[in-house]
Write a protein that holds these residues in place. Structure first.
Motif, short mmCIF file in Angstrom:
data_model
loop_
_atom_site.label_atom_id
_atom_site.label_comp_id
_atom_site.label_asym_id
_atom_site.label_seq_id
_atom_site.Cartn_x
_atom_site.Cartn_y
_atom_site.Cartn_z
N VAL A 3 0.95 -1.22 -0.08
CA VAL A 3 0.28 0.34 -0.16
C VAL A 3 1.46 0.96 0.41
N LEU A 4 0.61 2.21 -0.91
CA LEU A 4 1.40 3.28 -0.81
C LEU A 4 0.39 4.67 0.45
N GLU A 5 0.98 4.77 1.09
CA GLU A 5 0.75 5.04 2.03
C GLU A 5 0.68 7.34 1.93
N GLY A 6 -0.10 7.48 1.94
CA GLY A 6 0.30 9.60 1.75
C GLY A 6 -0.44 9.57 0.19
N ALA A 7 -1.13 8.81 -0.29
CA ALA A 7 -1.97 9.13 -1.25
C ALA A 7 -3.01 9.59 -0.71
N ARG A 8 -4.06 10.73 -1.97
CA ARG A 8 -5.49 11.55 -1.82
C ARG A 8 -5.75 10.61 -1.59
N SER A 9 -6.14 9.37 -2.87
CA SER A 9 -6.58 7.91 -2.40
C SER A 9 -6.06 7.05 -2.49
N SER A 10 -6.99 5.64 -1.80
CA SER A 10 -6.36 4.38 -1.49
C SER A 10 -5.52 4.03 -2.58
N CYS A 11 -4.36 3.76 -2.88
CA CYS A 11 -3.37 3.45 -3.89
C CYS A 11 -2.51 2.81 -3.00
N GLY A 12 -2.34 1.16 -4.31
CA GLY A 12 -1.05 0.68 -3.92
C GLY A 12 -0.14 0.25 -5.36
N ILE A 13 0.79 -0.47 -4.91
CA ILE A 13 1.56 -0.98 -6.32
C ILE A 13 2.13 -2.22 -6.12
N ASP A 14 2.09 -3.43 -6.62
CA ASP A 14 2.70 -4.19 -7.39
C ASP A 14 3.96 -3.74 -8.70
N LYS A 15 5.08 -5.36 -8.71
CA LYS A 15 5.68 -5.30 -9.60
C LYS A 15 5.50 -5.13 -10.77
N ARG A 16 4.16 -4.92 -11.25
CA ARG A 16 3.46 -4.73 -12.75
C ARG A 16 2.76 -3.38 -12.91
N ALA A 17 2.21 -2.80 -12.37
CA ALA A 17 1.68 -1.53 -11.89
C ALA A 17 0.86 -1.07 -10.66
N ILE A 18 -0.04 -0.22 -11.16
CA ILE A 18 -0.10 0.95 -9.92
C ILE A 18 -1.95 1.21 -9.66
N TYR A 19 -2.33 1.13 -8.76
CA TYR A 19 -3.85 0.56 -8.58
C TYR A 19 -4.13 1.74 -7.57
N CYS A 20 -5.24 2.58 -8.15
CA CYS A 20 -5.90 3.71 -6.91
C CYS A 20 -7.31 2.74 -7.18
N ASN A 21 -7.90 3.13 -5.59
CA ASN A 21 -9.35 2.98 -5.36
C ASN A 21 -9.64 1.71 -6.24
N GLY A 22 -8.64 0.31 -5.70
CA GLY A 22 -9.43 -1.35 -6.55
C GLY A 22 -9.04 -1.09 -8.46
N GLY A 23 -8.39 0.22 -8.91
CA GLY A 23 -8.59 0.78 -9.98
C GLY A 23 -7.13 0.54 -10.68
N TYR A 24 -6.71 0.19 -11.53
CA TYR A 24 -5.43 0.41 -12.70
C TYR A 24 -5.56 1.54 -13.03
N ILE A 25 -3.79 2.18 -12.79
CA ILE A 25 -3.47 3.41 -13.15
C ILE A 25 -2.78 3.53 -13.78
N LEU A 26 -3.14 4.13 -15.56
CA LEU A 26 -2.02 3.41 -16.75
C LEU A 26 -0.94 4.57 -17.10
N ASP A 27 -1.26 5.35 -16.91
CA ASP A 27 -0.48 7.24 -17.11
C ASP A 27 0.67 7.04 -15.48
N ALA A 28 0.79 5.85 -14.75
CA ALA A 28 2.08 5.73 -14.16
C ALA A 28 2.68 4.74 -12.83
N SER A 29 3.99 4.28 -13.50
CA SER A 29 4.78 3.35 -13.59
C SER A 29 5.54 2.94 -12.02
#
Length: 208
Positions: free
Chosen positions: A161-187
């Motif tokens: 989980v990424l702490e300090g995000a305005r939305s509920s965000c987390g990452i794995d080795k493949r992608a970034i996810y906010c509010n349970g969804g996939y974020i396309l424009d972030a690495s």
């Protein structure tokens, strides 16, 4: 009558547990919960817990508060969401996962409680490895979950989980996810090892 829960949701006397059917307390009405045992009835989150940990009713990512359910209770016979008995839940082994969040488990199942909708979800998770993370996310050895929903294709071994995000965000080795969804424009490569999510689009960052 003895008040036993914050904001007067529950009362107890020698004969019954009473539940307030008006969650907004505009016109509180206390109806007896037939079948509830007054001698063993307990609310899992009490008023002092909210004051001590500065929790709120609802999750607010702007202030990094996490959602916890104030209407989960049990006695020696049943587990309750509000005044509804949760069919099949075992009160003797039923417990909360983590300090916050809406995930629970007993000896047989994992649960996600949604007070707003009055719904309890039974999750297809591994009892031995399931753990609550933060901000609505949980995982086991096989999957990652957000607010009780399994996220397809997310890697549980590398997910955090990424702490300090305005939305509920987390990452794995493949992608970034906010509010349970996939974020396309972030690495995700730029997020690992950082204390704040500089890799996220600006509108998802918190103002420090």
């Amino acid at each position: 009558d003895l008040r036993i829960d914050r904001e007067w949701l529950y009362y107890r006397d020698n004969h019954y547990i009473y539940y307030n059917g008006d969650p907004y307390f505009l016109a509180p009405t206390y109806a007896p919960m037939h079948g509830a045992d007054p001698s063993s009835f307990e609310v899992l989150f009490k008023e002092e817990d909210f004051k001590k940990k500065n929790y709120s009713y609802a999750y607010s990512s702007y202030y990094k508060e996490d959602y916890i359910e104030p209407e989960v209770a049990k006695d020696r016979n049943f587990v309750y969401l509000g005044n509804k008995q949760i069919e099949g839940a075992d009160p003797s082994t039923f417990r909360h996962l983590g300090n916050t969040g809406s995930y629970f488990k007993d000896r047989a199942r994992i649960y996600y409680f949604n007070t707003d909708k009055g719904i309890v979800y039974s999750l297809d998770g591994d009892l031995d490895t399931f753990e609550y993370l933060n901000h609505g996310y949980a995982k086991d050895k096989d999957n990652v979950f957000y607010q009780g929903r399994q996220l397809l294709g997310v890697d549980p071994d590398s997910f955090k989980v990424l702490e300090g995000a305005r939305s509920s965000c987390g990452i794995d080795k493949r992608a970034i996810y906010c509010n349970g969804g996939y974020i396309l424009d972030a690495s995700p490569d730029t997020c690992f090892g950082k204390k704040s999510p500089e890799c996220l689009p600006y509108e998802l960052r918190i103002e420090w």
